[in-house]
Motif scaffolding. Structure first.
Motif, PDB file in Angstrom:
ATOM      1  N   ASP A   1      -3.008  -3.643   5.951  1.00 35.40           N
ATOM      2  CA  ASP A   1      -3.986  -4.309   5.096  1.00 35.40           C
ATOM      3  C   ASP A   1      -3.616  -4.032   3.642  1.00 35.40           C
ATOM      4  O   ASP A   1      -3.686  -2.890   3.177  1.00 35.40           O
ATOM      5  CB  ASP A   1      -5.381  -3.779   5.423  1.00 35.40           C
ATOM      6  CG  ASP A   1      -6.486  -4.500   4.663  1.00 35.40           C
ATOM      7  OD1 ASP A   1      -6.178  -5.196   3.675  1.00 35.40           O
ATOM      8  OD2 ASP A   1      -7.654  -4.347   5.056  1.00 35.40           O
TER       9      ASP A   1
ATOM     10  N   PRO B   1       0.836  -1.207   0.000  1.00 34.32           N
ATOM     11  CA  PRO B   1       0.000   0.000   0.000  1.00 34.32           C
ATOM     12  C   PRO B   1       0.868   1.252   0.000  1.00 34.32           C
ATOM     13  O   PRO B   1       1.972   1.261   0.564  1.00 34.32           O
ATOM     14  CB  PRO B   1      -0.804  -0.120   1.299  1.00 34.32           C
ATOM     15  CG  PRO B   1      -0.656  -1.530   1.742  1.00 34.32           C
ATOM     16  CD  PRO B   1       0.641  -2.021   1.205  1.00 34.32           C
TER      17      PRO B   1
ATOM     18  N   LYS C   1      -4.637 -10.844   3.318  1.00 38.30           N
ATOM     19  CA  LYS C   1      -4.666  -9.398   3.098  1.00 38.30           C
ATOM     20  C   LYS C   1      -3.785  -8.666   4.104  1.00 38.30           C
ATOM     21  O   LYS C   1      -3.451  -7.495   3.903  1.00 38.30           O
ATOM     22  CB  LYS C   1      -6.093  -8.865   3.169  1.00 38.30           C
ATOM     23  CG  LYS C   1      -6.706  -8.851   4.562  1.00 38.30           C
ATOM     24  CD  LYS C   1      -8.072  -8.173   4.540  1.00 38.30           C
ATOM     25  CE  LYS C   1      -8.665  -8.025   5.942  1.00 38.30           C
ATOM     26  NZ  LYS C   1      -9.947  -7.269   5.905  1.00 38.30           N
ATOM     27  N   TYR C   2      -3.403  -9.334   5.196  1.00 37.68           N
ATOM     28  CA  TYR C   2      -2.564  -8.701   6.208  1.00 37.68           C
ATOM     29  C   TYR C   2      -1.098  -9.061   5.996  1.00 37.68           C
ATOM     30  O   TYR C   2      -0.728 -10.237   5.944  1.00 37.68           O
ATOM     31  CB  TYR C   2      -2.982  -9.125   7.615  1.00 37.68           C
ATOM     32  CG  TYR C   2      -4.289  -8.517   8.069  1.00 37.68           C
ATOM     33  CD1 TYR C   2      -4.435  -7.143   8.203  1.00 37.68           C
ATOM     34  CD2 TYR C   2      -5.383  -9.328   8.362  1.00 37.68           C
ATOM     35  CE1 TYR C   2      -5.634  -6.585   8.610  1.00 37.68           C
ATOM     36  CE2 TYR C   2      -6.585  -8.781   8.773  1.00 37.68           C
ATOM     37  CZ  TYR C   2      -6.704  -7.409   8.896  1.00 37.68           C
ATOM     38  OH  TYR C   2      -7.889  -6.862   9.296  1.00 37.68           O
TER      39      TYR C   2
ATOM     40  N   SER D   1      -5.152  -4.664   1.054  1.00 33.71           N
ATOM     41  CA  SER D   1      -6.295  -4.309   0.207  1.00 33.71           C
ATOM     42  C   SER D   1      -6.778  -2.885   0.445  1.00 33.71           C
ATOM     43  O   SER D   1      -7.733  -2.440  -0.193  1.00 33.71           O
ATOM     44  CB  SER D   1      -7.451  -5.280   0.460  1.00 33.71           C
ATOM     45  OG  SER D   1      -7.944  -5.149   1.789  1.00 33.71           O
ATOM     46  N   SER D   2      -6.137  -2.167   1.368  1.00 35.97           N
ATOM     47  CA  SER D   2      -6.593  -0.823   1.728  1.00 35.97           C
ATOM     48  C   SER D   2      -5.550   0.220   1.352  1.00 35.97           C
ATOM     49  O   SER D   2      -4.343  -0.037   1.404  1.00 35.97           O
ATOM     50  CB  SER D   2      -6.870  -0.755   3.232  1.00 35.97           C
ATOM     51  OG  SER D   2      -7.164   0.569   3.636  1.00 35.97           O
ATOM     52  N   THR D   3      -6.019   1.402   1.007  1.00 32.63           N
ATOM     53  CA  THR D   3      -5.115   2.523   0.723  1.00 32.63           C
ATOM     54  C   THR D   3      -4.988   3.460   1.915  1.00 32.63           C
ATOM     55  O   THR D   3      -4.285   4.466   1.839  1.00 32.63           O
ATOM     56  CB  THR D   3      -5.627   3.325  -0.487  1.00 32.63           C
ATOM     57  OG1 THR D   3      -6.947   3.817  -0.200  1.00 32.63           O
ATOM     58  CG2 THR D   3      -5.668   2.452  -1.736  1.00 32.63           C
ATOM     59  N   GLU D   4      -5.675   3.149   3.018  1.00 31.40           N
ATOM     60  CA  GLU D   4      -5.634   4.002   4.201  1.00 31.40           C
ATOM     61  C   GLU D   4      -4.397   3.707   5.041  1.00 31.40           C
ATOM     62  O   GLU D   4      -3.887   2.583   5.058  1.00 31.40           O
ATOM     63  CB  GLU D   4      -6.882   3.793   5.053  1.00 31.40           C
ATOM     64  CG  GLU D   4      -8.173   4.225   4.404  1.00 31.40           C
ATOM     65  CD  GLU D   4      -9.342   4.085   5.363  1.00 31.40           C
ATOM     66  OE1 GLU D   4      -9.500   4.973   6.226  1.00 31.40           O
ATOM     67  OE2 GLU D   4     -10.078   3.092   5.254  1.00 31.40           O
TER      68      GLU D   4
END
Length: 225
Positions: free
Chosen positions: A94, A18, A78-79, A96-99
């Motif tokens: 994560d 990410p 995903k982790y 799968s997240s962009t945060e």
């Protein structure tokens, strides 16, 4: 860390990092590595490509190596593990997240993932670079309700240096005295029950309070009685 290290991590683990974590590795990993070497802070994050790969490669090949969710499910791919304490807890991002969110895997909570505190990489960096917080020393006070420092023969600073009055949130006055080792004169006065050493000082009904926050913490505690 440089771009070639990022590429190596992504290729060997077959992942796409990410953006917030990628930026952390490029901008902050070397600084965090220096802090780990030169400060007494406990820093759990990994700062080399070798360590990140080593901690993830087997788990990504066989997620059953680390059960999660009440020990019922395999590790969610995903982790990505970005830090650990050596005792079974891990810090993750994560994929799968962009945060910018950091998750903690708590093995003692039956393999649960919870938001970390600090909750983000940015917040963790700020915490690493902040001056260390020196906790206030734990002080012990004896407090008696209604006692007044205007009666110096019994309660005043001449007898108990550092004594002060606290008004709690219920409007009651308490006189509080720092706990300390007694002098030989005070012990003698206690034995003789002289006014210089009030007998209530050793009475079990007197509240003995441990506090770090001084008067504010005493007000909160005494007001709850």
């Amino acid at each position: 860390m440089i771009e070639s290290d990022i590429t190596r991590i992504e290729q060997e683990l077959s992942v796409r990092l990410p953006a917030p974590y990628r930026q952390f590795l490029l901008d902050e990993a070397d600084n965090v590595a220096r802090l780990k070497e030169t400060s007494d802070r406990i820093i759990r994050l990994y700062t080399t490509a070798e360590k990140i790969i080593a901690e993830n490669v087997d788990l990504r090949a066989d997620p059953d190596l680390q059960p999660t969710n009440g020990d019922q499910d395999p590790w969610p791919l995903k982790y990505l593990i970005i830090g650990g304490d050596g005792g079974g807890d891990y810090w993750c991002v994560d994929l799968s997240s962009t945060e910018d969110i950091v998750w903690q895997f708590d093995h003692e909570a039956y393999g649960a993932f919870v938001r970390n505190d600090p909750p983000s990489l940015r917040a963790m960096i700020e915490a690493f670079n902040a001056p260390p917080v020196v906790p206030k020393p734990l002080a012990i006070y004896r407090c008696i309700q209604g006692a007044r420092m205007t009666d110096p023969a019994d309660y005043g600073p001449a007898v108990f240096p550092g004594s002060f009055v606290v008004r709690d949130r219920k409007g009651r006055d308490w006189t509080c005295f720092p706990e300390r080792n007694l002098t030989s004169d005070e012990i003698g006065a206690m034995i003789r029950r002289l006014r210089e050493f009030p007998s209530w000082y050793l009475d079990e009904a007197v509240k003995k309070v441990r506090a770090r926050g001084g008067e504010d913490e005493l007000k909160e505690y005494l007001g709850s009685l």
